[in-house]
Design a protein around this motif. Structure first.
Motif, PDB file in Angstrom:
ATOM      1  N   SER A 114       0.879  -1.169   0.000  1.00 30.91           N
ATOM      2  CA  SER A 114       0.000   0.000   0.000  1.00 30.91           C
ATOM      3  C   SER A 114       0.913   1.215   0.000  1.00 30.91           C
ATOM      4  N   GLN A 115       0.342   2.403   0.167  1.00 26.80           N
ATOM      5  CA  GLN A 115       1.161   3.613   0.233  1.00 26.80           C
ATOM      6  C   GLN A 115       2.213   3.455   1.340  1.00 26.80           C
ATOM      7  N   PRO A 116       3.508   3.502   1.004  1.00 30.93           N
ATOM      8  CA  PRO A 116       4.560   3.214   1.993  1.00 30.93           C
ATOM      9  C   PRO A 116       4.986   4.442   2.804  1.00 30.93           C
ATOM     10  N   TRP A 117       4.138   4.862   3.723  1.00 31.50           N
ATOM     11  CA  TRP A 117       4.478   6.003   4.580  1.00 31.50           C
ATOM     12  C   TRP A 117       5.581   5.639   5.556  1.00 31.50           C
ATOM     13  N   LEU A 118       6.457   6.563   5.827  1.00 31.59           N
ATOM     14  CA  LEU A 118       7.405   6.413   6.931  1.00 31.59           C
ATOM     15  C   LEU A 118       6.781   6.990   8.186  1.00 31.59           C
ATOM     16  N   GLU A 119       6.736   8.321   8.324  1.00 30.73           N
ATOM     17  CA  GLU A 119       6.064   8.911   9.493  1.00 30.73           C
ATOM     18  C   GLU A 119       5.448  10.278   9.185  1.00 30.73           C
ATOM     19  N   GLU A 120       5.511  10.708   7.917  1.00 26.70           N
ATOM     20  CA  GLU A 120       5.150  12.101   7.585  1.00 26.70           C
ATOM     21  C   GLU A 120       3.710  12.290   7.126  1.00 26.70           C
ATOM     22  N   ALA A 121       2.846  11.296   7.270  1.00 26.86           N
ATOM     23  CA  ALA A 121       1.506  11.398   6.682  1.00 26.86           C
ATOM     24  C   ALA A 121       0.557  12.157   7.602  1.00 26.86           C
ATOM     25  N   VAL A 122       0.821  13.447   7.742  1.00 25.86           N
ATOM     26  CA  VAL A 122       0.037  14.279   8.649  1.00 25.86           C
ATOM     27  C   VAL A 122       0.040  15.720   8.153  1.00 25.86           C
ATOM     28  N   GLY A 123      -0.868  16.510   8.676  1.00 27.59           N
ATOM     29  CA  GLY A 123      -0.902  17.929   8.370  1.00 27.59           C
ATOM     30  C   GLY A 123      -2.058  18.545   9.134  1.00 27.59           C
ATOM     31  N   THR A 124      -2.038  19.862   9.246  1.00 25.30           N
ATOM     32  CA  THR A 124      -3.142  20.571   9.895  1.00 25.30           C
ATOM     33  C   THR A 124      -3.631  21.647   8.946  1.00 25.30           C
ATOM     34  N   ALA A 125      -4.939  21.670   8.717  1.00 21.72           N
ATOM     35  CA  ALA A 125      -5.510  22.677   7.819  1.00 21.72           C
ATOM     36  C   ALA A 125      -6.637  23.399   8.518  1.00 21.72           C
ATOM     37  N   SER A 126      -6.905  24.595   8.031  1.00 25.29           N
ATOM     38  CA  SER A 126      -8.065  25.351   8.474  1.00 25.29           C
ATOM     39  C   SER A 126      -9.145  25.164   7.404  1.00 25.29           C
ATOM     40  N   TRP A 127     -10.135  24.354   7.737  1.00 24.99           N
ATOM     41  CA  TRP A 127     -11.193  24.011   6.783  1.00 24.99           C
ATOM     42  C   TRP A 127     -12.409  24.890   7.037  1.00 24.99           C
ATOM     43  N   THR A 128     -13.004  25.411   5.980  1.00 28.94           N
ATOM     44  CA  THR A 128     -14.238  26.186   6.123  1.00 28.94           C
ATOM     45  C   THR A 128     -15.333  25.552   5.287  1.00 28.94           C
ATOM     46  N   GLY A 129     -16.511  25.451   5.894  1.00 29.72           N
ATOM     47  CA  GLY A 129     -17.661  24.885   5.198  1.00 29.72           C
ATOM     48  C   GLY A 129     -18.901  25.124   6.030  1.00 29.72           C
ATOM     49  N   THR A 130     -19.815  24.187   5.979  1.00 35.80           N
ATOM     50  CA  THR A 130     -21.043  24.304   6.760  1.00 35.80           C
ATOM     51  C   THR A 130     -21.264  23.007   7.526  1.00 35.80           C
ATOM     52  N   ALA A 131     -21.911  23.117   8.686  1.00 31.80           N
ATOM     53  CA  ALA A 131     -22.082  21.939   9.531  1.00 31.80           C
ATOM     54  C   ALA A 131     -22.896  20.871   8.801  1.00 31.80           C
ATOM     55  N   LEU A 132     -22.408  19.642   8.857  1.00 30.92           N
ATOM     56  CA  LEU A 132     -23.108  18.526   8.215  1.00 30.92           C
ATOM     57  C   LEU A 132     -24.501  18.342   8.801  1.00 30.92           C
ATOM     58  N   TRP A 133     -24.598  18.401  10.142  1.00 29.93           N
ATOM     59  CA  TRP A 133     -25.867  18.037  10.771  1.00 29.93           C
ATOM     60  C   TRP A 133     -26.975  19.039  10.433  1.00 29.93           C
ATOM     61  N   GLY A 134     -26.614  20.321  10.334  1.00 32.45           N
ATOM     62  CA  GLY A 134     -27.597  21.323   9.946  1.00 32.45           C
ATOM     63  C   GLY A 134     -28.210  20.985   8.599  1.00 32.45           C
ATOM     64  N   LEU A 135     -27.379  20.554   7.684  1.00 29.94           N
ATOM     65  CA  LEU A 135     -27.853  20.206   6.351  1.00 29.94           C
ATOM     66  C   LEU A 135     -28.721  18.944   6.397  1.00 29.94           C
ATOM     67  N   LEU A 136     -28.302  17.985   7.202  1.00 30.64           N
ATOM     68  CA  LEU A 136     -29.101  16.747   7.311  1.00 30.64           C
ATOM     69  C   LEU A 136     -30.441  17.020   7.995  1.00 30.64           C
ATOM     70  N   GLU A 137     -30.426  17.927   8.978  1.00 32.14           N
ATOM     71  CA  GLU A 137     -31.697  18.275   9.636  1.00 32.14           C
ATOM     72  C   GLU A 137     -32.679  18.882   8.641  1.00 32.14           C
ATOM     73  N   SER A 138     -32.165  19.714   7.724  1.00 31.94           N
ATOM     74  CA  SER A 138     -33.037  20.288   6.691  1.00 31.94           C
ATOM     75  C   SER A 138     -33.659  19.186   5.841  1.00 31.94           C
ATOM     76  N   ALA A 139     -32.878  18.108   5.633  1.00 26.17           N
ATOM     77  CA  ALA A 139     -33.407  16.999   4.830  1.00 26.17           C
ATOM     78  C   ALA A 139     -34.331  16.106   5.655  1.00 26.17           C
ATOM     79  N   GLY A 140     -34.272  16.239   6.984  1.00 23.26           N
ATOM     80  CA  GLY A 140     -35.173  15.476   7.845  1.00 23.26           C
ATOM     81  C   GLY A 140     -34.740  14.036   8.042  1.00 23.26           C
ATOM     82  N   VAL A 141     -33.807  13.819   8.948  1.00 26.16           N
ATOM     83  CA  VAL A 141     -33.331  12.455   9.222  1.00 26.16           C
ATOM     84  C   VAL A 141     -34.452  11.677   9.914  1.00 26.16           C
ATOM     85  N   LYS A 142     -34.803  10.530   9.372  1.00 26.64           N
ATOM     86  CA  LYS A 142     -35.894   9.729   9.943  1.00 26.64           C
ATOM     87  C   LYS A 142     -35.422   8.922  11.147  1.00 26.64           C
ATOM     88  N   ASP A 143     -36.376   8.520  11.971  1.00 24.87           N
ATOM     89  CA  ASP A 143     -36.059   7.627  13.096  1.00 24.87           C
ATOM     90  C   ASP A 143     -35.459   6.330  12.554  1.00 24.87           C
TER      91      ASP A 143
END
Lengths: 370, 370
Positions: A114-143
């Motif tokens: 598989s991908q042969p990582w040594l130890e460098e497979a990491v990073g930190t990013a500042s991600w901007t978007g919208t909350a997943l759950w708010g969008l799912l609530e608009s769609a109406g998650v069923k019981d």
């Protein structure tokens, strides 16, 4: 090699890597994908282009004009949203440390290819978007909903199975306000390789969770059983058991290698003078409580000084004063412990984890002091 | 293996790689550095983060507040300039295709250990900065100047020699208006890994010319004889000769792999349907005049259709209609010829080029049609 490994190995002999070298197909993955050079540990937020990147299949080429996101499954109001509709929803920015579940794999003698990582497979990013759950609530998650499935546009073959890249998270995780659908990284639109136009970001989980190039989100009544969930990212502890699905990041600490490097070997050369060792540590299970440093190959350990993390889901900076007085070879190491008591083992992985998943062996830097 | 190689090999036996696999130290380089996934050939200008990147030593961590550029040597008015002074000079933007001189090295059985590129060490960026020669004219280049030397902040050990990374170009090259000191890439400040705050960009030359993290520029009366000029990037054709310095890019063409990939092997799977093969070709020696495609492993060749390059120093897009009618295995290849008549050989490199420099073997993509 355990009995489990032997059984899996006999099933698929050509899925296994050589013990002491890297094959040309593993190199093909290493040439495409990339880790974060450890100098990147200098930054709270990893500069774009230094963050680690793993693409299972191809980087999808998507036009914003024709793209839309389908939300369906076990919801009241299935819908299709444009990027404009998604980006007009409430914005949320999350600074997130993300690590590949296979980080450290290349140091394992009995690993699967598989991908042969040594130890460098990491990073930190500042991600901007919208909350997943708010969008799912608009769609109406069923019981009765149990999981949320994310399907990407990237498609390929792995382990002999052709599939779209897709993975799920439990509904309880999907409800977390910091789980977002991201359309920006570090303040700009996602570039193609980070999932343009939209990806999911699930803080604290290993990287494979954060599906890129989203095509659809499906609310499920039954757990998802696809390849990337139950085969690709599952630690098989015995041939009979279903195995353990990989979820949140184990603690790990890495160090900026001090001194200057030799080009090929990356062995470091330093001087007999006071120097500040610096690094970052993270855990998806709890805040980092302690980082220790050893300058004698793990015989003795000393506490490093911790700094404030850039956010509740971002790595913790640490520093340690070192003044080598004798010329010679030093093995520098650091290890992290989180507030829940999880630490780092010496060995990179146990014999029953041939994919090297969620292994968090201690990072070691060889330094020649002159 | 030629007599030359044998001589060099006996001199430094541990500088050589294994023939059929990749060592862990070569992997250490591949994990840090990265090629452009070939899907990146879809874009005129490579998205930031997909462009190939080779860092000889470390990514320098430089603060704009304390940084300045020294201009000295054989000039009337040695000077020191801040980034603000440099960026207030006339702006110039150049779209430039850049390739590593060692691209293709990993396919060479008798190679020396170095960054093990397969074929992806390329990218095209839009660089913005100010013309080098304008700045040198302000400093007053004296009669008798022959070269301009660029010295970076990155320092390390290579081939047993400790040195700052530095390389020179002839004065005739330095006079070209498209040679710039760049402080922006794709419209934003250079990120650390591309040489923040300032690097030189010399269109048409291989990547090693474009020194990053500039510390000083020195006008020379004698040719520069440093490691990266006469050892690191010189093809030694016999033990006695000084060898051939690598300069401008040889022609090369690459293809976006069609179909979908198998994760590990990157073998492609396609369908029996009409599809458009696409790629890019470039040469630092002359404009691209012709790209040919073979779908039968090089037995027959057919002309591809060329599109307009994004600039005089940027790659040329090409396309080719392919409709495989029979299931089976296909070897797809493309080859470029430039207006000066330079082409691409079948073999990646001759036996007297153990560093694999400036080799431009034909790219081959294995496709299974189902």
């Amino acid at each position: 090699v355990s009995a489990t490994n032997t059984a899996i190995r006999e099933e698929n002999p050509n899925w296994w890597a050589d013990a002491n070298s890297v094959s040309l197909d593993e190199l093909g993955l290493a040439a495409r994908n990339h880790g974060m050079p450890l100098e990147g540990l200098a930054y709270d937020v990893t500069p774009l282009g230094m963050h680690y990147l793993l693409t299972h299949f191809d980087v999808s080429e998507i036009s914003e004009d024709t793209w839309s996101l389908e939300i369906g499954g076990h919801v009241e109001h299935p819908q299709r949203l444009t990027l404009e509709e998604i980006s007009s929803r409430p914005r949320s920015t999350q600074v997130v440390t993300m690590e590949c579940a296979g980080n450290g794999r290349a140091r394992i003698a009995g690993r699967m290819k598989s991908q042969p990582w040594l130890e460098e497979a990491v990073g930190t990013a500042s991600w901007t978007g919208t909350a997943l759950w708010g969008l799912l609530e608009s769609a109406g998650v069923k019981d009765g909903a149990v999981e949320v499935l994310f399907t990407g546009f990237d498609r390929g073959i792995q382990g002999g199975v052709e599939h779209d890249y897709e993975r799920s998270i439990p509904v309880a995780e999907a409800r977390r306000s910091e789980v977002i659908l991201a359309y920006e990284i570090n303040g700009r639109p996602l570039p193609p390789q980070h999932g343009f136009p939209l990806r999911v970001v699930v803080p604290d989980w290993y990287g494979m969770t954060n599906v890129k190039w989203l095509r659809s989100i499906t609310v499920l009544k039954e757990p998802f059983r696809g390849f990337q969930q139950v085969t690709g990212y599952t630690i098989r502890t015995s041939p009979e058991s279903p195995g353990i699905e990989v979820t949140k990041m184990q603690p790990r600490s890495l160090m900026i290698p001090p001194g200057i490097p030799e080009f090929v070997s990356r062995v470091r050369y330093a001087t007999r003078s006071a120097q500040q060792l610096r690094g970052r540590a993270w855990s998806g299970l709890a805040p980092i409580a302690r980082v220790e440093v050893s300058v004698d190959g793990g015989r003795t350990w000393d506490d490093a000084i911790l700094g404030p993390p850039a956010g509740p889901h971002a790595w913790t900076p640490w520093s340690y004063s070192w003044e080598p007085r004798e010329p010679g070879e030093y093995q520098l190491q650091s290890r992290a412990t989180d507030a829940a008591g999880n630490g780092q083992p010496f060995l990179p992985v146990d014999a029953d984890n041939p994919q090297g998943l969620a292994n968090n062996g201690i990072h070691s830097v060889r330094v020649i002091v002159r």
